[in-house]
Scaffold this active site. Structure first.
Site, PDB file in Angstrom:
ATOM      1  CE  LYS A 115      40.610  35.708  27.939  1.00 46.52           C
ATOM      2  NZ  LYS A 115      42.599  35.461  28.980  1.00 46.52           N
ATOM      3  CE  LYS A 197      36.723  28.490  35.429  1.00 50.72           C
ATOM      4  NZ  LYS A 197      38.024  27.841  34.488  1.00 50.72           N
ATOM      5  CE  LYS A 200      41.615  35.072  37.268  1.00 52.64           C
ATOM      6  NZ  LYS A 200      42.864  34.821  37.518  1.00 52.64           N
TER       7      LYS A 200
END
Ligand code: TRP
Length: 334
Positions: A115, A197, A200
């Site tokens: 992040k 994966k 979203k």
């Protein structure tokens, strides 16, 4: 233990648009677990502001997510469905646990590194101590089990370490939580890159099926799903695209991979894709319908929000008061 049941805690962030992966990998499992455990399912809005958010958007998404928990089948009278920000104990316990967590431990967290790289202009202290807040979420309710995806295992390990450290100093204060990893088939991959994966935050809308996609969109996205040139339907790591389609199909129909492979034996990829698309639309349709209905019933949702915040606060405060006493904060005079 609450009323003779083990306690379960999990949470989701109201950022991005929820995908089929969130539903099959998490929500659907939550519903299955809700009979066996005393469950706390939080919309973790405190976590969300570690990345800059548009306030109106965050508020709307948080409400939609909470509504979706119910639409997916979680009974809000039995499961404690609530906003993290409505229970101040999360932030308070998080502060205390910060003082029992080492910089070195947080420095090792791979999600922080990811992040931080992605949001290089806003590497704030909250992003760094995010796993401590997650530990507070879990420990506040004395959770026995925590259903998480594999990407959150490192945070759960940290939670256990911090809890054990605290217990080592002050006695048995916290229950040491166990991870509950769903069945392996529940990891849903991107339709455009089956080695990644389904996420979203993926920028390619064809990579993910969103929970609110209509039937036509769902069918179209599966039609475009990336497969391979093997021209055989087998459940193997060498064919990650086909394997993912079979996993999705099995999660939607409660069939085993063996059964599915048999069913599609000798048939083409086009037929498989169409069948998976239909199975997904059949599963999501009722959830979407219920979501629309619930969304119109403002008073009902408001009541759920209030009742469950009270319930969550009750259990959170029990733990928090105990912890405050242990570390030496003065007793409250009433
Ligand atoms: N960090 C989790 C995620 O991004 C969300 C989360 C916050 C969570 N607190 C939690 C999950 C406690 C399980 C338990 O997916």
């Amino acid at each position: 233990m609450i009323d003779g049941k083990k306690v379960l805690f999990s949470g989701m962030q109201a950022t991005g648009t929820l995908t089929l992966g969130n539903y099959l990998g998490a929500l659907q499992n939550w519903v299955k677990l809700s009979d066996e455990y005393e469950c706390f399912y939080s919309v973790v809005d405190l976590h969300s502001i570690t990345v800059r958010q548009n306030p109106a958007e965050l508020r709307k998404r948080a409400r939609n997510l909470l509504t979706l928990y119910i639409a997916a089948g979680l009974d809000p009278k039995k499961n404690c469905i609530y906003y993290q920000s409505h229970v101040s104990g999360h932030a308070e316990l998080s502060w205390i646990l910060n003082c029992f967590t080492y910089m070195g431990e947080l420095n090792r967290m791979t999600q922080f590194k990811d992040k931080a790289a992605k949001h290089a202009d806003n590497i704030n202290a909250g992003l760094f101590t995010y796993p401590v807040l997650m530990a507070a979420d879990i420990l506040l309710y004395q959770a026995d089990v925590v259903p998480v995806g594999i990407d959150q295992m490192q945070h759960l390990e940290l939670t256990r370490d911090v809890a054990q450290r605290f217990n080592g100093i002050y006695g048995d204060v916290f229950t040491i939580p166990e991870a509950y990893l769903g069945k392996s088939g529940a990891k849903i991959m991107s339709l455009q890159d089956p080695l990644k994966k389904m996420s979203k935050s993926d920028e390619n809308p064809n990579a993910s099926v969103y929970l609110m996609d209509d039937t036509d969109t769902i069918i179209r996205k599966f039609k475009r799903a990336v497969t391979d040139s093997f021209a055989q339907i087998a459940y193997t790591d060498e064919q990650p695209g086909i394997k993912n389609l079979l996993d999705i199909y099995c999660s939607c129909t409660a069939k085993t991979p063996e059964e599915a492979v048999k069913e599609f034996d000798g048939r083409g990829y086009g037929e498989l894709k169409a069948a998976v698309g239909e199975a997904v639309a059949d599963v999501l349709g009722p959830v979407q319908k219920r979501f629309e209905e619930l969304s119109k019933d403002k008073a009902y949702i408001d009541e759920i929000i209030k009742e469950n915040a009270d319930k969550a606060n009750y259990y959170a405060m029990k733990t928090l008061r105990k912890v405050q006493k242990k570390v030496g904060f003065p007793e409250r005079i009433r």
